[in-house]
Design a protein around this motif. Structure first.
Motif, PDB file in Angstrom:
ATOM      1  N   VAL A 166      32.391  46.192  47.615  1.00  0.00           N
ATOM      2  CA  VAL A 166      33.053  45.499  48.719  1.00  0.00           C
ATOM      3  C   VAL A 166      33.919  46.509  49.458  1.00  0.00           C
ATOM      4  CG1 VAL A 166      34.618  43.619  49.352  1.00  0.00           C
ATOM      5  CG2 VAL A 166      33.058  43.345  47.415  1.00  0.00           C
ATOM      6  N   SER A 169      39.023  46.010  54.042  1.00  0.00           N
ATOM      7  CA  SER A 169      39.035  45.436  55.388  1.00  0.00           C
ATOM      8  C   SER A 169      39.902  46.229  56.347  1.00  0.00           C
ATOM      9  CB  SER A 169      39.534  43.992  55.327  1.00  0.00           C
ATOM     10  OG  SER A 169      40.851  43.934  54.800  1.00  0.00           O
ATOM     11  N   ARG A 205      36.977  40.247  48.912  1.00  0.00           N
ATOM     12  CA  ARG A 205      36.725  40.223  50.357  1.00  0.00           C
ATOM     13  C   ARG A 205      38.015  39.933  51.115  1.00  0.00           C
ATOM     14  NH1 ARG A 205      31.037  36.773  50.848  1.00  0.00           N
ATOM     15  NH2 ARG A 205      29.727  38.260  49.688  1.00  0.00           N
ATOM     16  N   GLU A 489      32.988  33.128  57.531  1.00  0.00           N
ATOM     17  CA  GLU A 489      31.814  33.919  57.195  1.00  0.00           C
ATOM     18  C   GLU A 489      30.754  33.712  58.276  1.00  0.00           C
ATOM     19  OE1 GLU A 489      31.584  36.026  54.867  1.00  0.00           O
ATOM     20  OE2 GLU A 489      33.316  35.555  53.599  1.00  0.00           O
TER      21      GLU A 489
END
Length: 702
Positions: A166, A169, A205, A489
């Motif tokens: 992952v 961000s 996430r 999403e």
């Protein structure tokens, strides 16, 4: 701590209690006479009630009325009642003690005698003074480097845990807890708490790595073991991806106009080899808001300089589509850039942001993410990139989906821009005025980036919980637990057909002075607000210091010349003589007077020495500069001299950093932006030109 006063002896004590009891009953009938602060102090909230009443008695508040004198008489009896009513016990308070520790409350059973109290206070003061002196001696004896190492980052690695797969961000690096010096590191404790939940690895996430967290919340950067070659490999691999949707990507090359000629631009042809399927190159000059307008048409002159820099390096394989000037921070030129992209490129393929470190790519990425260039729903599904002044903030690819500019959307967007262009500053809302005022302090050129296509959100329902709004005096109010918000999403169809805008890692600039500086020093060197030029008139034999990062000596010449410093407003400028310059640098480098570098003798031992380079110039006139002496990334000095006047200069920069002579100068008339001469000095008073707001109607003056 609460101290109960000693009662007087004999009948005086009883009579005093009876009189105070009557006053207490009278006071209890008047609730307004006793405020909550007094009750808080009397119940042990800090200090004695008597002392509190004495503090209030000179200037009682409206809530107290005449309660200051009343509390002074009533406090001893009220305290006696409380002591007789129930024994004191430790009180638990939320947030007052750390986890697993008990907060200690001490209640004195008697009031110390004056002699005892004075002796105890003197002993405590002597002990505190001795401890403070020992701490100061320890700090002075401890080198600056060890002091920096002492501020270690909390968090332990766990090499046994596999990488998550992952991306962070904030910077795009893969999240892991294996190596604290590698990009994407998350402390093992935090990593397990996120990945071992019901969602598994998907719980990571939206999370950010430790480096991005420190950059965003504390303005501190971690030194990572990431060589410049690895940055180039990531960029090169991204550009060499096979074409999607039958067309190669558009390269959006971002350069810092303060760094012209761009040191990374010559490397671009190597990245754009014959195996790179790029369909076009759009060059964007950023940070134009930091430079003042030295004359009418200075933006057109800057644009020509950017185009000339591209032509000098000979870009092959990707034709230059256009050259734009913007400020990603203040929004100037952003609406024009978006319109240009939507008209020419439309949604034909992906877009890659490429450029050097500190050129503002992440800031531009965030500005496009919140604009009409991005799908409206993606604003809630894509995190903003981490923005900081340190090199290499973006360590992998971040992306957002590009909106399809249909004819209807382009028409609606143009209507919005026309409507906004008719507004004046007085017609803006209070929030817009406040934000505009803030931007004007940041730069000379300001723009407003709006949104035409807003996603309609359902009205949020507020859960009313009356139990959370009521609490007794014996307990503190509690915060209601936050409900877990589901992250947006994208659907499979949205992803497979989307065109993306990618933010690539910045290419490290070699021979740059920023690579030699610490976190605190970088903050001072890189300008973050509008640069105010500082002009000095020097005679032969005088020296100009820009902090301890650069130096310009005026060796030979017949007349005085003007030297204008264009650098961060936080960097000091000092004028000295040629005979005292070396001694001045040896004595003041590393100290507060020159600021950067900072850290004293220990810091200067590891800092490279200044290396000279001789420069010969010929003046053009007293109002036009002949050249800029660029002191690496610390700034530059524009030299203005009388016509046909020959100057012999010697410029210094730290060893292994780039010193460059820029001819013609970037702002040739910069020396005219000055005030009157300061008597008895070589300096002129500074003058800051007004800011210009783009896409806003100018208010008519009567």
């Amino acid at each position: 701590m609460m101290a109960v006063g000693k009662a007087a002896d004999g009948g005086g004590r009883e009579r005093g209690e009876e009189g105070s009891e009557a006053q207490l009953r009278a006071a209890e009938g008047r609730r307004s006479d006793v405020c909550s602060r007094c009750v808080h102090h009397l119940l042990g909230g800090g200090g004695s009630g008597t002392a509190h009443a004495r503090r209030l008695s000179p200037a009682p508040s409206r809530r107290h009325g005449g309660a200051g004198t009343t509390m002074l008489r009533v406090a001893p009896v009220l305290l006696t009642r409380l002591v007789r009513a129930r024994p004191w016990a430790p009180v638990w308070r939320r947030g007052s003690a750390t986890s697993g520790e008990e907060e200690q409350f001490v209640f004195l059973e008697y009031e110390p005698e004056p002699g005892e109290a004075a002796a105890a206070e003197a002993a405590a003061a002597a002990a505190a003074a001795a401890a403070a002196a020992a701490a100061r001696r320890e700090r002075k004896a401890e080198p600056g480097k060890k002091r920096r190492e002492r501020r270690s980052v909390v968090g332990t690695p766990d090499p046994s845990v596999l990488p998550s797969g992952v991306s962070c961000s904030g910077c795009g690096a893969e999240l892991h807890c294996r190596d604290g010096a590698a990009p994407g590191f998350v402390p093992a404790e935090k990593y397990r708490s996120l990945s071992e939940g019901p969602a598994g690895v998907a719980g990571l996430r939206g999370a950010v790595c430790q480096r991005c967290w420190l950059l965003a919340h504390y303005g501190r950067a971690l030194r990572l073991r990431l060589p410049p070659e690895q940055h180039r490999e990531v960029v090169s691999a991204a550009l060499r991806r096979p074409p999607r949707h039958g067309r190669g990507p558009l390269l959006l090359y971002l350069l810092d106009v303060l760094e012209l000629p761009d040191p990374v631009l010559p490397q671009l042809p190597a990245l754009l080899g014959p195996d790179v399927p790029a369909a076009g190159l759009l060059v964007v000059g950023n940070k134009v808001d930091l430079l003042p307008a030295d004359s009418p048409g200075h933006l057109g002159r800057l644009r020509q300089r950017v185009a000339a820099a591209c032509a000098e390096v000979g870009l092959h394989g990707a034709p230059v589509v256009d050259v734009r000037l913007v400020s990603a921070k203040t929004g100037f030129g952003m609406e024009g850039l978006i319109s240009r992209l939507q008209r020419s490129w439309k949604c034909a393929g992906d877009v890659y942001l490429v450029g050097a470190t500190n050129s503002g790519k992440s800031t531009l990425f965030n500005a496009l993410l919140r604009s009409d260039y991005c799908k409206s729903r993606a604003t809630d599904a894509v995190n903003r990139a981490t923005v900081s002044p340190w090199p290499g903030t973006t360590l992998n690819l971040l992306k957002f989906p590009i909106i399809n500019p249909t004819c209807d959307r382009i028409f609606r967007r143009q209507e919005r821009l026309k409507e906004e262009a008719t507004k004046t500053e007085d017609e803006l809302s209070s929030e817009e005025k406040k934000y505009l005022k803030h931007l004007k302090k940041q730069g000379y050129l300001v723009g407003r980036v709006g949104r035409t296509f807003q996603r309609l959100k359902s009205s949020s329902v507020i859960d009313f919980d009356p139990d959370m709004l009521s609490y007794s005096i014996d307990e503190d109010p509690r915060d209601s637990p936050r409900k877990h918000e589901e992250r947006e999403e994208f659907t499979h169809n949205e992803v497979k057909d989307a065109r993306w805008c990618f933010d690539t890692p910045g290419i490290i600039k070699e021979n740059c002075v920023l690579n030699l500086l610490t976190d605190e020093e970088v903050k001072l060197v890189l300008p973050t607000s509008a640069i105010v030029p500082r002009t000095f008139i020097l005679k032969p034999g005088m020296v100009l210091f820009l902090a301890a990062l650069g130096r310009v000596d005026y060796l030979q010449g017949e007349k005085p010349a003007w030297f204008t410093v264009v650098a961060s407003n936080l960097l000091p400028v000092h004028i000295s003589t040629l005979s005292n310059a070396d001694a001045f640098y040896e004595e003041r480098a590393g100290q507060e007077l020159l600021k950067v570098p900072m850290g004293g003798e220990e810091r200067m031992k590891e800092f490279p020495p200044l290396v000279p380079q001789d420069i010969t110039l010929k003046g053009i006139g007293p109002t036009e500069a002949v050249a800029d002496i660029k002191l690496s990334s610390a700034g530059w000095v524009a030299v203005t001299a009388h016509k046909e006047e020959k100057l012999l200069l010697r410029a210094y920069t730290p060893k292994d950093t780039r010193l460059m002579l820029r001819e013609p100068p970037l702002l040739p008339y910069i020396s005219t932006i000055r005030g009157a001469r300061i008597a008895g000095t070589a300096a002129y008073r500074t003058r800051k030109p007004p800011s210009l707001v783009e896409n806003l109607k100018t208010r008519e003056r009567r």
